[in-house]
Scaffold this active site. Sequence first.
Site, short mmCIF file in Angstrom:
data_model
loop_
_atom_site.label_atom_id
_atom_site.label_comp_id
_atom_site.label_asym_id
_atom_site.label_seq_id
_atom_site.Cartn_x
_atom_site.Cartn_y
_atom_site.Cartn_z
N HIS A 139 0.80 -1.23 0.00
CA HIS A 139 0.00 0.00 0.00
C HIS A 139 0.82 1.26 0.00
O HIS A 139 0.39 2.30 -0.48
CB HIS A 139 -0.92 0.01 1.22
CG HIS A 139 -2.22 -0.67 0.90
ND1 HIS A 139 -3.22 -0.06 0.20
CD2 HIS A 139 -2.65 -1.93 1.19
CE1 HIS A 139 -4.23 -0.91 0.06
NE2 HIS A 139 -3.89 -2.08 0.66
N GLN A 162 19.22 -7.53 -107.12
CA GLN A 162 19.82 -7.75 -105.80
C GLN A 162 20.59 -6.49 -105.44
O GLN A 162 21.51 -6.09 -106.15
CB GLN A 162 20.76 -8.96 -105.83
CG GLN A 162 21.57 -9.12 -104.53
CD GLN A 162 22.31 -10.44 -104.46
OE1 GLN A 162 21.71 -11.50 -104.56
NE2 GLN A 162 23.62 -10.37 -104.27
N HIS A 205 26.16 -11.46 -72.84
CA HIS A 205 25.20 -11.67 -73.93
C HIS A 205 25.42 -12.96 -74.71
O HIS A 205 24.51 -13.45 -75.36
CB HIS A 205 25.28 -10.51 -74.93
CG HIS A 205 24.72 -9.23 -74.40
ND1 HIS A 205 24.93 -8.03 -75.01
CD2 HIS A 205 23.96 -8.98 -73.32
CE1 HIS A 205 24.32 -7.08 -74.33
NE2 HIS A 205 23.73 -7.64 -73.29
N ALA A 207 11.37 -5.89 -66.65
CA ALA A 207 11.26 -6.19 -68.08
C ALA A 207 10.03 -7.05 -68.35
O ALA A 207 9.32 -6.83 -69.34
CB ALA A 207 12.53 -6.91 -68.55
C1 TPP Z 1 14.50 -2.92 -74.23
C2 TPP Z 1 15.44 -2.38 -73.20
N1 TPP Z 1 15.21 -1.19 -72.65
C3 TPP Z 1 16.06 -0.69 -71.72
C4 TPP Z 1 17.16 -1.37 -71.33
C5 TPP Z 1 18.12 -0.81 -70.29
N2 TPP Z 1 18.08 -1.63 -69.08
C6 TPP Z 1 18.97 -2.59 -68.87
S1 TPP Z 1 18.66 -3.45 -67.48
C7 TPP Z 1 17.32 -2.51 -67.11
C8 TPP Z 1 16.52 -2.79 -65.88
C9 TPP Z 1 16.02 -4.19 -65.88
O1 TPP Z 1 15.26 -4.47 -64.76
P1 TPP Z 1 14.72 -5.92 -64.50
O2 TPP Z 1 14.04 -6.42 -65.70
O3 TPP Z 1 13.93 -5.89 -63.26
O4 TPP Z 1 16.05 -6.79 -64.34
P2 TPP Z 1 17.16 -6.65 -63.19
O5 TPP Z 1 18.28 -5.84 -63.75
O6 TPP Z 1 16.53 -6.01 -62.02
O7 TPP Z 1 17.58 -8.05 -62.92
C10 TPP Z 1 17.14 -1.55 -68.08
C11 TPP Z 1 16.06 -0.55 -68.05
C12 TPP Z 1 17.38 -2.62 -71.96
N3 TPP Z 1 18.45 -3.33 -71.70
N4 TPP Z 1 16.51 -3.10 -72.86
#
Ligand code: TPP
Length: 1022
Positions: free
Chosen positions: A113, A934, A385, A447
Amino acid sequence: MERPGGTRTLLVPNIKRANELDFAGFWSAYEDVIRKVRSNKVSPDDFAGTNVTLSNPGTIGTQLSVPRLMPGQGLIVATGRIDYPSEYQGTAPETLAELGIGKVIGITSTYDHRVIQGAESGEFLGKIEALLRGGGGFYEGVFESLGIPYEPVRWSADRLSDLDGSAGQSHLAKQARVLRLVNMYRVRGHLLANLDPLRTKKVLAHPELDLGYYGLSVWDLDREFFADDVPGPQRRTLREILDLLRDAYCQTVGFEFRHIQDPDEKRWIQERVEGVSRELDKEDQRYILERLNAAEAFEKFLHSKYVGHKRFGLEGAESLIPMLDTLLEQAASEGAERVVVGMAHRGRLNVLANVVGKSYSKIFRAFEGDLDPESVQGSGDVKYHIGATGKFTGRDGTTIAVEVASNPSHLEAVDPVVEGMARAYQEMEDDSERNRHLPLLIHGDAAFAGQGVVAETLGMSQLSGYTTGGTVHVVVNNQLGFTTPPVHGRSSEYATDVAKMVQAPIFHVNGDDPEACVWVTRLAFAFRQQFRKDVVIDLVCYRRHGHNEGDDPSYTQPLMYRKIEEHRSVRKLYMERLVNRGDITLEEAERALEDYRRRLEQAFDETKDSAPPPTSVEEQGPERIGVLPSVETGVPRETLDRIVQALTTWPEGFTPHPKLAKQLERRRDILDRDAVDWAMGEMLALGSLVLEGIPVRLSGQDSRRGTFSQRHAVLYDYDTEERHYALSNLADGEGGARFLSYDSPLNEFATLGFDYGFSVVAKDWLVLWEAQFGDFINEAQVVVDQFIVAGEDKWGQTSGLVLLLPHGFEGQGPEHSSARVERFLTLAAEDNIQVCWPSTPAQHFHLLRRQLHRDVRKPLVVFTPKSLLRLPVARSRTAELTGGHFREVLSDRRDPEANGVELVLLCSGRVFYDLDARRESEGHDRVPIVRVEQLYPFPEEQILEQVRRYPNLREVRWVQEEPENMGAYAFVHAQLHHRGVLPEGVRFGHVARAESGSPASGSATVHEREQRRLMERAFALG
Ligand SMILES: Cc1ncc(C[n+]2csc(CCOP(=O)(O)OP(=O)(O)O)c2C)c(N)n1
Ligand SMILES: [Mg+2]
């Protein structure tokens, strides 16, 4: 505490500054104290300064206890056991649930308390009760501090129980709502799933998954309901039902599949998801750990050895490696022979090294400035690539070929190419089940959501001319596209929403749960095999570094990257998880770490001595060959007869369209009449190849009939719409090849990409892609620029693809006139493509046949006619087909007396016929018209041969219908004038429409006027 003698003693150490801790902090401080006690490390300090004592006699069975204060104690809070009230102890559980009787806990407060007043103590207990009922966000706080990704159950009054007078009614009503709730878990459970390793966007609740939304409450959890389509007993408590659904749909995998219309597909998925254990066996767990070791070690190695190099690392998405391994292993074990893979930059090198088996030294050579010696022509491409082929060996020793397609930077452009490649393998290897040659596409999140070609490619996935029996797609969803977050990158909820258009199931998975990733990969592959449809895995992960390794991501995502910096790698988290779960011992974990280090060292060792070899690439590239020697491509008359016969007749019982039947009948004696029109010349070329054993694939928008109703490669029964493929049946049983013709969907990018991919693999097929009008080819410009004209140069990738592009200035307006001749000629270099503009059916015939009768494979761009299709003077004689070859230059048929010639007109294509008619009507007899059939490789020698025939020549004049800034003018000018190849004293002149931004006038009157002017100027003496 148990004492050495077996007696027990009570120790009451304290937790300091408990009022400043959140729940997780309190818990961990509590565990610390316990650890100290157990290890005999408590010190007097741990007992000093206690203000409040917590006591839990409930654990030894006490329901309510009133502790006594010891001297110096101010307050003891004691908790009794959690149980049903005493008076209900004998009540059956179902009755308790029915009555809404819950367990209770008694809490007492014993106080001095002098420290606490009675009323305050009451308030204190009242506050505790309010909190325990969920007041003040109490449970939300606890869950958040513990990182539990769920919404706590909420306290509410029990309404609508069977006692409220509407007994049966209310239970029935609730039963109906329970079934709605069950369904909603299947539809939207993924929204609550724990998918994001960074836990950035915590979604704990969704109105449609809330009990209250259905008039249900916490009291209903222990009541039984009927749920017959959920695996398990028919009647179960709501709690059991919800537990099962949450386990199925709200853990680390989110399933989107209820958009699918086919009940079998939905059921198939449901059966594999609900009530099914996703535990992997020990061997799988070790394998995953080993693959994560390999994945992380590879990136770490590159990161430290090649500082600052762009490599588009996989860190944060390492689960991709065990996923791909799983997929390949599964495919191999089911007898598949090849997987064709399309992927973007991210993680490509890791995949090449760890999945495709490309040697470290080869990959690293690219970092040391050396171009891949296998890229034949020389200009090569950046390391992320170039494609590769390899062999993957599964744990059981089965193997499968893996082919990663070369791709340009243009994201997603490789998708249709990969599909075409896979389809070509399927055709060539008689894989009609489409389960021995499989496509696999790996995408980025931005993408996948952003690029239209994704939708185009998906849209083709179930079409007979394009299907590959389903593609497994993996979206490496690192929640960023370069610097752009999803909120600015797409309007859809998920990056994968576009795939719903083909009713593909979509499985979202938390990349930090590699076991779930592997499990879901098996599910996806099994779905593809079962239903021959596309399926998408959305691998939700993060990107540890910037877009590339030289990029600072904290400029744009400072908060995200603070989180990522603190976030442990997939491999580390997984190893800890295995140890914590007791799945591996500490020694095994040590060995795994050792394995990881060994891999790193091995990578360093393998590259230690690899100084970059002297660059082997010649600056100039190989010598241009130019126009190749002619090949004879005439066909015996009997063969032509046979094809004409096949094209102009139909099986017994088949009813052709009456109008068409007449046309076809008229064509029966086309050879006797020496009147081979364009369409027939073309079909004779294709048919003769088929008879020679060369398969033909012709596709394009409305190509079976032909845009101009000229081809009729397929006839449709007038009464039944049944189809008759004349050329397909031509060589049945005689060693002939197949003739496949398809009407393509209305896109250019993906269909052209597909046929390009097909032609890359099927080198012994004649593959033709036709545009509706040549104008629309620019919808597929990426395929032209990045693959068709540059593929050989960049990657040594050859193709014999034929592009048929209707072209001609005939008053049809700006978008039905030009296949952009100028653009193809700008792109032509190093013998990369052939650009041809035949002006007669026979030339077209020989050109198409030549494509497969030469050893080289080069893409062929053909500008094809529209009005010439029906122009009587543009027909060929039969003798022109039974012998001869394609002629790059056509000399003047009239052959004027040489000495009198002062002006030679040069032209290509349709305009020849206008010029010829004008010459006739105006009597310009001394002006020869030479046709350049051609344009590339440019037949300079053959043109000069014509020019040299006329000793008094003063001008060679190029005439074209196109505006001056378009067509072949600039190109021909460069070839003949700039390079100074014309004989001394011979001028190079030209006649064209005035330069213009738009290719052609939209007005037929203006067109006619322009055309007249063109003709006048063509023959004007100047
Ligand atoms: C048609 C095209 N537009 C723009 C780009 C430029 N670019 C290269 S990577 C990228 C971002 C890609 O983001 P995402 O698809 O999420 O792949 P992350 O790199 O995140 O793995 C961009 C805009 C490209 N390579 N191709
Ligand atoms: Mg991304």
